[in-house]
Design an enzyme around this catalytic site. Structure first.
Site, PDB file in Angstrom:
ATOM      1  N   VAL A 169       0.849  -1.180   0.000  1.00 48.15           N
ATOM      2  CA  VAL A 169       0.000   0.000   0.000  1.00 48.15           C
ATOM      3  C   VAL A 169       0.886   1.231   0.000  1.00 48.15           C
ATOM      4  O   VAL A 169       1.939   1.263   0.633  1.00 48.15           O
ATOM      5  CB  VAL A 169      -0.947   0.026   1.231  1.00 48.15           C
ATOM      6  CG1 VAL A 169      -0.188   0.177   2.519  1.00 48.15           C
ATOM      7  CG2 VAL A 169      -1.982   1.136   1.088  1.00 48.15           C
ATOM      8  N   SER A 170       0.491   2.225  -0.798  1.00 49.95           N
ATOM      9  CA  SER A 170       1.136   3.531  -0.746  1.00 49.95           C
ATOM     10  C   SER A 170       0.171   4.486  -0.063  1.00 49.95           C
ATOM     11  O   SER A 170      -1.018   4.206   0.044  1.00 49.95           O
ATOM     12  CB  SER A 170       1.485   4.038  -2.150  1.00 49.95           C
ATOM     13  OG  SER A 170       0.330   4.136  -2.939  1.00 49.95           O
ATOM     14  N   THR A 171       0.669   5.596   0.386  1.00 51.99           N
ATOM     15  CA  THR A 171      -0.164   6.529   1.159  1.00 51.99           C
ATOM     16  C   THR A 171      -1.387   6.966   0.368  1.00 51.99           C
ATOM     17  O   THR A 171      -2.510   6.984   0.881  1.00 51.99           O
ATOM     18  CB  THR A 171       0.662   7.762   1.564  1.00 51.99           C
ATOM     19  OG1 THR A 171       1.807   7.319   2.275  1.00 51.99           O
ATOM     20  CG2 THR A 171      -0.142   8.685   2.449  1.00 51.99           C
ATOM     21  N   ASP A 203      -2.842   5.393  -2.136  1.00 45.06           N
ATOM     22  CA  ASP A 203      -3.756   4.265  -2.321  1.00 45.06           C
ATOM     23  C   ASP A 203      -4.670   4.107  -1.113  1.00 45.06           C
ATOM     24  O   ASP A 203      -5.882   3.932  -1.235  1.00 45.06           O
ATOM     25  CB  ASP A 203      -2.968   2.965  -2.528  1.00 45.06           C
ATOM     26  CG  ASP A 203      -2.323   2.902  -3.899  1.00 45.06           C
ATOM     27  OD1 ASP A 203      -2.887   3.495  -4.829  1.00 45.06           O
ATOM     28  OD2 ASP A 203      -1.267   2.273  -4.037  1.00 45.06           O
TER      29      ASP A 203
END
Length: 482
Positions: free
Chosen positions: A9-11, A13
């Site tokens: 997960v990216s911020t 996302d």
């Protein structure tokens, strides 16, 4: 089947679509149980982009695949694994090589058929396009913010705090920044400045110690004279061409003035033309001295001899590089005799030496005019840090007194050194060209600095042994100035 659950997960996302680590883990574990598989391990990369495969958890997953611990890799969606078509091909090839299956719990792929491989490639291509398109929009928006004199984001640099998107001077850190610029302006190297900062207890924003490279980055940053710089580096932290930079002047309070910043940049540019080993050499004329017989550079060498009464003498010599190779017969030159010859030549009041010396001494006077203020600021800054350490119990009263006394003695010695130049009339050519006086007061580092600032090239040779002279004279064939 032994299942490896991969989560990423990216911020953005997590904020946009709710792909949080716990949410992915819950859905993937439910899927594993519904299939009757066995969870071998859960690999999670949190806040990491899928632009490449340089991710800690993914690297560990690949390592476990190579050791035969995994039968199937399960992800929530394909773009959790990668957003690059090339990376997808390489990962699928790695999986096939070790007989590992790949599965998405929300998408249907069959990589055993041609149409299945085409479909998964198209999905990966769309994911890559989405990532690159988003990156372009973000970069365009940030560039526009910079042109509007707004800070596009990122943590504040050392010396500043970020308050509601605006840089505000951190007075404690700013004192350290000023000292770094002033020390470099006085001739200290980035390594010496880093050692001073660490010895003084100065630490970076993240608490890390200072290094020479970190000091250089600070000295090159125009943020300290109040300018906003954007697009200085690319996504891989490689420096962009200067014409691609966006620089807006006077966007926030400055810590140093423009003239000091410009002097430091000029000094860095000048020092950049010489090799770092030359600048830090203990030999006074290293990198400047050339053999007048063959034109080759001359290298320093130290010898120690034992005289009467077991007394030891140490001398520094310069030898032609071709002499060492056996293609030149130039005799060695003692450094102390070379010094006398050069000082004697400078004392002849040649227009070049006077003009060069006027420029250097004028620079020294400009620095001397604010040296007392600098010394007081530095003393106050270090006193405050030590007093804080004493109040917090990290320093005893005796140690505090010792440190302050040592610092005051060093400050007085520095002011005494500057006062030597203050005793000379800066507009008197005779006083300016009194090299015997200046050379006698300068220490080894100051002599090295003066030589590097003034002299561009020296061609020299010593009298031949056949001349019958016991102490060979030094003959200057060329002395050119910057």
């Amino acid at each position: 089947m032994r299942t490896a659950i991969y989560i990423r997960v990216s911020t953005e996302d997590q904020a946009r679509e709710g792909f949080s680590i716990p949410a992915q883990r819950e859905k993937l574990l439910s899927y594993v149980h519904s299939q009757g598989w066995e969870v071998q391990a859960v690999y999670a990369d949190e806040g990491v982009s899928a632009k490449d495969t340089k991710r800690p958890a993914l690297s560990q997953l690949l390592q476990d695949i190579r050791t035969g611990e995994i039968d199937v890799v399960l992800v929530y969606r394909l773009d959790r694994l990668t957003r690059s078509v090339l990376d997808l091909y390489q990962l699928l090839q790695e999986f096939d090589q070790h007989a590992v299956h790949f599965k998405s719990c929300t998408e249907v792929y069959d990589t055993t058929t041609a149409i299945g491989r085409l479909f998964i490639t198209l999905v990966a291509a769309l994911a890559q396009w989405e990532r690159e398109n988003l990156a372009e929009r973000v970069k365009l928006g940030m560039s526009q913010m910079a042109r509007e004199r707004k800070r596009p984001g990122g943590p504040p640099p050392f010396g500043y705090n970020l308050v509601q998107g605006t840089l505000v001077v951190n007075q404690r850190e700013a004192a350290g920044v000023r000292s770094m610029f002033e020390r470099y302006d006085r001739g200290e190297s980035p390594r010496q400045i880093a050692e001073w900062a660490n010895h003084s207890g100065l630490r970076g924003k993240n608490g890390a110690s200072w290094s020479a490279s970190a000091v250089l980055r600070l000295l090159k940053n125009p943020v300290y004279h109040g300018a906003l710089r954007w697009n200085y580096t690319d996504a891989d932290q490689q420096r962009n061409a200067p014409e691609e930079w966006i620089i807006e002047e006077a966007t926030h309070p400055a810590i140093i003035d423009q003239s000091c910043f410009s002097r430091v940049q000029e000094r860095m540019s000048a020092r950049g033309t010489s090799h770092p080993r030359v600048l830090s050499s203990r030999y006074l004329f290293s990198g400047l001295l050339y053999c007048s017989r063959c034109g080759s550079s001359m290298r320093g060498k130290t010898t120690t001899i034992t005289g009467k009464g077991e007394k030891r003498y140490t001398h520094r010599y310069y030898l032609c590089k071709n002499k060492l190779a056996g293609t030149c017969d130039a005799p060695a030159i003692r450094e102390d005799r070379l010094e006398k010859a050069i000082v004697h030549e400078l004392m002849q009041h040649s227009p070049e030496s006077i003009a060069a010396l006027q420029e250097v001494v004028q620079t020294l006077f400009q620095r001397n005019s604010c040296s007392a203020k600098e010394t007081r600021q530095e003393l106050q800054f270090r006193k405050q840090r030590w007093e804080q350490a004493y109040e917090e119990g990290f320093l005893s009263l005796a140690d505090l007194r010792e440190k302050i006394n040592t610092l005051e003695r060093a400050a007085k010695e520095r002011e005494r050194t500057y006062s030597v130049f203050s005793s000379v009339d800066q507009f008197d050519p005779d006083a300016l060209s009194n090299w015997n006086l200046i050379w006698s007061y300068a220490n080894e580092k100051e002599r090295r600095l003066l030589v590097c600032m003034l002299i561009q090239r020296v061609e020299v040779e010593a009298t031949d042994a056949a001349s019958g002279q016991k102490n060979r004279e030094v003959c200057l064939r060329l002395l050119s100035f910057h």
